[in-house]
Design an enzyme around this catalytic site. Structure first.
Site, PDB file in Angstrom:
ATOM      1  N   CYS A   1       0.966  -1.223   0.133  1.00  0.00           N
ATOM      2  CA  CYS A   1       0.022  -0.097   0.045  1.00  0.00           C
ATOM      3  C   CYS A   1       0.880   1.189   0.020  1.00  0.00           C
ATOM      4  O   CYS A   1       1.852   1.311   0.789  1.00  0.00           O
ATOM      5  CB  CYS A   1      -0.824  -0.143   1.177  1.00  0.00           C
ATOM      6  SG  CYS A   1      -1.930   1.308   1.480  1.00  0.00           S
TER       7      CYS A   1
ATOM      8  N   GLU B   1      -8.931  -1.467  -2.116  1.00  0.00           N
ATOM      9  CA  GLU B   1      -9.227  -0.055  -2.288  1.00  0.00           C
ATOM     10  C   GLU B   1     -10.672   0.432  -1.751  1.00  0.00           C
ATOM     11  O   GLU B   1     -10.630   1.463  -1.042  1.00  0.00           O
ATOM     12  CB  GLU B   1      -9.077   0.536  -3.654  1.00  0.00           C
ATOM     13  CG  GLU B   1      -7.938   0.334  -4.472  1.00  0.00           C
ATOM     14  CD  GLU B   1      -6.813   0.927  -3.523  1.00  0.00           C
ATOM     15  OE1 GLU B   1      -6.897   2.087  -3.132  1.00  0.00           O
ATOM     16  OE2 GLU B   1      -5.565   0.414  -3.803  1.00  0.00           O
TER      17      GLU B   1
ATOM     18  N   HIS C   1     -10.057   0.851   1.870  1.00  0.00           N
ATOM     19  CA  HIS C   1      -9.701   2.289   1.998  1.00  0.00           C
ATOM     20  C   HIS C   1     -10.910   3.348   2.380  1.00  0.00           C
ATOM     21  O   HIS C   1     -10.809   3.991   3.221  1.00  0.00           O
ATOM     22  CB  HIS C   1      -8.807   2.931   0.948  1.00  0.00           C
ATOM     23  CG  HIS C   1      -7.233   2.446   1.016  1.00  0.00           C
ATOM     24  ND1 HIS C   1      -6.530   2.978   2.290  1.00  0.00           N
ATOM     25  CD2 HIS C   1      -6.606   1.814   0.330  1.00  0.00           C
ATOM     26  CE1 HIS C   1      -5.243   2.398   1.999  1.00  0.00           C
ATOM     27  NE2 HIS C   1      -5.010   1.862   0.905  1.00  0.00           N
TER      28      HIS C   1
END
Ligand code: NI
Length: 183
Positions: A111, A155, A158
């Site tokens: 990441c 993602e 996130h």
């Protein structure tokens, strides 16, 4: 290519823990620019000429929250052939369905907000069907599998304020290895 001026937040930054919000359309000029800056940055980070010149860590995906913007947007750049890249612009994603089969990245996930090696298993669905909106606000669906499925889940985490390191069992980082397929 010129390296876009973007500032990627580090894991210690609490903003990364923010729950991102639904995006409304049309997108602002700033958001459109940021989408394309993120794509350019990720592309350059995967090209030796540029990652050496600018000392970049190669990355495949970026969520807006990593740039400090709590909006449900992420981009992914995949090298499909040598020097040939494809990108995904995903806004307001939702998982429609997913495989029962779980996979994990054998060498560990990475990441751009986590500047260290972290070993351990992050269980991910091997395949998913995801509904999202494109840059024009049109609803689309996409089927993803293997590494792109992992990238989408990374993602989407996130957007919910979750980092991959949160998902690794602290006491036993390779727990349940036998229940999943390594990719
Ligand atoms: Ni990440």
């Amino acid at each position: 290519m010129k390296l876009p001026e973007i500032n990627i937040l580090d894991e210690k930054n609490k903003i990364l823990r923010t729950q991102s919000k639904e995006v409304t359309f049309p997108l602002s000029k700033e958001d459109k620019k940021l989408i394309h800056d993120a794509i350019d940055y990720l592309t350059m980070s995967q090209i030796p000429e540029y990652y050496e010149k600018y000392n970049l860590r190669p990355g495949m995906g970026l969520a807006f929250i990593q740039l400090g913007i709590p909006k449900n947007i992420f981009v992914i750049v995949e090298e499909v052939d040598e020097g040939e890249f494809e990108h995904y612009i995903i806004i307001n994603p939702k998982i429609v369905s997913h495989s029962e089969e779980l996979i994990y990245v054998g060498e560990g996930e990475g990441c751009l907000s986590v500047n260290r090696e972290v070993d351990g298993i992050v269980p991910r669905f091997a395949r998913m069907k995801v509904q999202y909106q494109n840059e024009d606000g049109e609803t689309e669906t996409i089927r993803v599998r293997e590494d792109i499925s992992v990238a989408f889940q990374h993602e989407m985490d996130h957007l919910n304020g979750i980092l991959f390191i949160d998902k690794i069992d602290k006491k036993n980082p390779f727990k349940d290895k036998e229940k999943m397929r390594e990719i």
